[in-house]
Design an enzyme around this catalytic site. Structure first.
Site, PDB file in Angstrom:
ATOM      1  N   HIS A  87      -2.504   7.336  -4.617  1.00 43.44           N
ATOM      2  CA  HIS A  87      -2.659   6.188  -3.725  1.00 43.44           C
ATOM      3  C   HIS A  87      -2.740   4.926  -4.571  1.00 43.44           C
ATOM      4  CE1 HIS A  87      -5.673   3.207  -2.208  1.00 43.44           C
ATOM      5  NE2 HIS A  87      -4.838   3.191  -1.189  1.00 43.44           N
ATOM      6  N   SER A 145       0.850  -1.185   0.000  1.00 39.92           N
ATOM      7  CA  SER A 145       0.000   0.000   0.000  1.00 39.92           C
ATOM      8  C   SER A 145       0.885   1.234   0.000  1.00 39.92           C
ATOM      9  CB  SER A 145      -0.910   0.008   1.233  1.00 39.92           C
ATOM     10  OG  SER A 145      -1.728   1.160   1.247  1.00 39.92           O
ATOM     11  N   HIS A 205      -5.871   7.715 -16.701  1.00 38.68           N
ATOM     12  CA  HIS A 205      -6.890   6.738 -17.060  1.00 38.68           C
ATOM     13  C   HIS A 205      -6.489   5.880 -18.256  1.00 38.68           C
ATOM     14  CE1 HIS A 205     -10.237   7.300 -14.244  1.00 38.68           C
ATOM     15  NE2 HIS A 205      -9.730   8.510 -14.089  1.00 38.68           N
ATOM     16  N   ASN A 219      -2.792   0.334  -3.983  1.00 39.39           N
ATOM     17  CA  ASN A 219      -2.531  -0.845  -3.178  1.00 39.39           C
ATOM     18  C   ASN A 219      -2.923  -2.088  -3.958  1.00 39.39           C
ATOM     19  OD1 ASN A 219      -5.170  -2.186  -1.971  1.00 39.39           O
ATOM     20  ND2 ASN A 219      -5.509   0.025  -1.953  1.00 39.39           N
ATOM     21  N   VAL A 220      -2.226  -3.168  -3.679  1.00 30.20           N
ATOM     22  CA  VAL A 220      -2.556  -4.489  -4.214  1.00 30.20           C
ATOM     23  C   VAL A 220      -2.412  -5.472  -3.052  1.00 30.20           C
ATOM     24  CG1 VAL A 220      -2.080  -4.165  -6.669  1.00 30.20           C
ATOM     25  CG2 VAL A 220      -0.181  -4.614  -5.123  1.00 30.20           C
ATOM     26  N   ARG A 221      -3.334  -6.419  -2.959  1.00 31.88           N
ATOM     27  CA  ARG A 221      -3.369  -7.250  -1.757  1.00 31.88           C
ATOM     28  C   ARG A 221      -3.985  -8.615  -2.059  1.00 31.88           C
ATOM     29  NH1 ARG A 221      -7.127  -3.280  -1.785  1.00 31.88           N
ATOM     30  NH2 ARG A 221      -9.303  -3.921  -1.591  1.00 31.88           N
ATOM     31  N   GLY A 239      -3.545  -3.840  14.117  1.00 33.22           N
ATOM     32  CA  GLY A 239      -2.369  -3.647  13.275  1.00 33.22           C
ATOM     33  C   GLY A 239      -1.440  -2.571  13.803  1.00 33.22           C
ATOM     34  N   HIS A 277       2.495  12.200  -1.208  1.00 33.80           N
ATOM     35  CA  HIS A 277       2.015  13.582  -1.107  1.00 33.80           C
ATOM     36  C   HIS A 277       3.108  14.522  -1.611  1.00 33.80           C
ATOM     37  CE1 HIS A 277      -1.563  12.578   1.224  1.00 33.80           C
ATOM     38  NE2 HIS A 277      -0.818  11.846   2.044  1.00 33.80           N
TER      39      HIS A 277
END
Length: 314
Positions: free
Chosen positions: A120, A106, A159, A122-124, A273, A110
């Site tokens: 931003h 993740s 995009h 993330n891959v999970r 966490g 900024h």
């Protein structure tokens, strides 16, 4: 740790997922350090105590005070627990009480320049198990862009890369996951999008492990081609206190979304966490005002009128 998908009998290769995610973290950090040119990521490797309710560990990397990036973080984590938290079972109550393992990368960046957008990604991968029952696994992730000042060419480029990332899933995938992103990154109490969207997917296991893993890799691999050219165009643009003030004001929306709605943030906090890693995504300087409105015809007003609206950028 391995288990079969109840619908296909496949055994997910969790170690392959872990290896890819750690390599992705390295590649992203090296490229963003080179783009910044003045700061490096602090590497903070951590491991949870063996007797804790949440086991596992991770590698948190944080960059602060750079020439280009005021703050950013790229986190890898591999955690496991005895029971999924409420945020993970709200839509799937049948999974309550299952042990789980969750792996992911993740990141949030900024930039210092208000004309450069926050990004931003993330891959999970999740797998949930219960004795005597087939394991359930799924992939999730995506990336989205939060500009403070809008540029049509940046939105189109972002995009275009999002559409390219969807090629492993076939025709119609980009439109579907773009819509999912527009719907997910929506600040309901403000009645406005967080940014210009991108891609968002969750609970993905359709078509089997190999197909889903290929898509997750494609999304991860397209982040740098999507983001770096935009930052390169905007990082040296001249700006003043007005632009900086508006950037800090709009960052407040980012904080509100993450603390109120974001599933990853809620999952991390509810599962016990690592707080520092979870809240790494917060911007370093933020401002709030009461009932503020942009001046009509201004650059700031254009963000609301032209960019913070779901639309077909391609």
């Amino acid at each position: 740790m391995s288990a079969a998908n109840p619908s296909t009998g496949e055994v997910p290769d969790i170690e392959a997922v872990s290896s890819y995610l750690q390599d992705l973290q390295n590649r992203i950090c090296h490229r963003l350090e080179a783009l910044d040119g003045a700061a490096e990521f602090l590497v903070d490797r951590w491991q949870r105590p063996a007797d804790d309710r949440l086991g596992g560990g991770g590698d948190s990397r944080v960059l602060e005070g750079g020439a280009v990036f005021e703050r950013g973080g790229v986190n890898y984590s591999s955690v496991e627990g005895k029971a999924l938290p409420p945020s993970a079972t709200a839509a799937r109550p049948e999974l309550a009480g299952r042990a789980f393992r969750a792996l992911g990368v993740s990141l949030v960046m900024h930039p210092r320049n208000p004309y450069a957008p926050t990004a931003h990604a993330n891959v999970r991968f999740f797998i949930a198990e219960k004795a005597g029952e087939a394991a359930v696994w799924w992939f999730g992730g995506g990336f989205d862009l939060t500009p403070y000042y809008g540029f049509e060419e940046d939105c189109r480029h972002w995009h275009e890369q999002a559409r390219a990332a969807c090629e492993p899933m076939g025709e119609g995938a980009y439109a579907h996951y773009k819509q999912c992103c527009d719907e997910y990154f929506y600040i309901r109490h403000r009645d406005e999008p967080r940014g210009i969207g991108g891609l968002f997917f969750d609970d993905l296991n359709e078509g089997g492990f190999d197909r889903c893993f290929s898509f997750m890799r494609s999304v991860g691999d397209h982040f740098l081609p999507a983001y770096v050219p935009i930052v390169e165009r905007r990082k040296d643009m001249a700006y003043g206190e007005r632009q900086r003030d508006f950037q800090c004001y709009r960052r407040g929306r980012y904080v509100e979304f993450n603390l109120v709605y974001d599933r990853g943030t809620l999952f991390g906090l509810q599962s016990g966490g690592r707080t520092e890693s979870i809240l790494m995504s917060m911007p370093p300087e933020v401002r709030w005002r009461y009932a503020w409105q942009p001046e009509s015809g201004s650059e700031e007003a254009a963000l609301y009128e032209k960019f913070l609206r779901p639309r077909d950028w391609l």
